[in-house]
Design a protein around this motif. Structure first.
Motif, PDB file in Angstrom:
ATOM      1  N   ALA A   1       0.822  -1.210   0.000  1.00 47.42           N
ATOM      2  CA  ALA A   1       0.000   0.000   0.000  1.00 47.42           C
ATOM      3  C   ALA A   1       0.856   1.260   0.000  1.00 47.42           C
ATOM      4  N   GLY A   2       2.094   1.139  -0.449  1.00 47.93           N
ATOM      5  CA  GLY A   2       3.011   2.270  -0.452  1.00 47.93           C
ATOM      6  C   GLY A   2       2.728   3.295  -1.520  1.00 47.93           C
ATOM      7  N   TYR A   3       2.083   2.888  -2.609  1.00 50.98           N
ATOM      8  CA  TYR A   3       1.712   3.864  -3.630  1.00 50.98           C
ATOM      9  C   TYR A   3       0.667   4.842  -3.087  1.00 50.98           C
ATOM     10  N   GLU A   4      -0.016   4.438  -2.020  1.00 50.06           N
ATOM     11  CA  GLU A   4      -1.063   5.277  -1.431  1.00 50.06           C
ATOM     12  C   GLU A   4      -0.611   6.010  -0.179  1.00 50.06           C
ATOM     13  N   TYR A   5       0.328   5.453   0.565  1.00 54.16           N
ATOM     14  CA  TYR A   5       0.706   6.048   1.842  1.00 54.16           C
ATOM     15  C   TYR A   5       2.199   6.340   1.953  1.00 54.16           C
TER      16      TYR A   5
END
Length: 239
Positions: free
Chosen positions: A128-132
């Protein structure tokens, strides 16, 4: 994230850039990512903890990272980060990171440099790094007037979505843990380093599927739509 919080352009050394375009509250489009030889590379799996989940008003409190290759953890890195904002009590209870523990923690710029030195030129992997995580790092680097890393970045959500276009769920950590029946009782969750270990197990299962299908690269040059994570209820409460 500049004037438009819904669009990020992250420059990378070997693939020119990664484009992440937030289409709505529930989906984002990612394109221009190409990582070849995915079964042979060393990866730097990383995770961040913060004062909260809303990038525009929260701050990083912990870095965690591991160097991972061929199913093995080779090295580990962890550092607390001093935050200009107090850690809310509910977040402290979730992560175990107290305001007292951050008193003598390094500033972001120092911890970030240690993280960059640890990662070297490895391809970065996050959940979920593309978001956070990437937007948080982008924000902090901008605030500290330092450059964002040039390493290529793989998000396991996108890696999984590329493999399973027939599924339309939110590929959260818990979803992937259930999907692959991954053991987690020996892992400290919501700790940056502990979550890196968990991400390594998720990555290992996904790469096994890629190998079974004779896929040797992660290629989303043309674009891939991924479901965004749902905001946990604890962050929707009035402060």
């Amino acid at each position: 994230m500049g004037k438009n919080p819904h669009y990020i352009r992250l420059f990378n050394k070997d693939v020119n850039h990664v484009n992440i375009h937030y289409l709505s509250e529930t989906e984002y489009l990612v394109k221009d990512v190409l990582v070849d030889h995915i079964h042979e590379r060393p990866f730097c799996i990383f995770d961040l903890e913060g004062t909260g989940i809303f990038v525009e008003k929260e701050y990083i409190t912990q870095f965690g990272a591991i160097i991972y290759q061929n199913g093995k953890i080779l090295r580990k890195f962890s550092s607390l980060v001093k935050s200009p904002k107090l850690v809310p009590e509910r977040v402290e209870q979730l992560t175990g990171i107290s305001n007292e523990s951050l008193t003598n923690a390094p500033a972001f710029a120092e911890a970030y440099q240690q993280f960059i030195d640890f990662c070297g030129t490895a391809v970065l992997v996050t959940q979920a790094g593309y978001e956070y995580d990437l937007p948080m790092l982008h924000k902090h680097c901008r605030m500290s007037n330092i450059s964002l890393f040039e390493n290529r970045v793989i998000d396991t959500k996108a890696l999984f979505a590329k493999l399973h276009p027939e599924l339309f769920d939110v590929f959260s950590t818990d979803y992937l843990v259930r999907h692959y029946q991954i053991k987690t009782n020996d892992i400290k969750r919501h700790d940056a380093l502990g979550d890196c270990v968990l991400i390594s197990r998720i990555l290992d299962q996904i790469l096994m599927e890629y190998k079974e299908r004779n896929i040797y690269e992660f290629n989303i040059k043309e674009g891939l739509t991924v479901k965004r994570f749902a905001i946990p209820a604890m962050y929707l409460k009035e402060e």
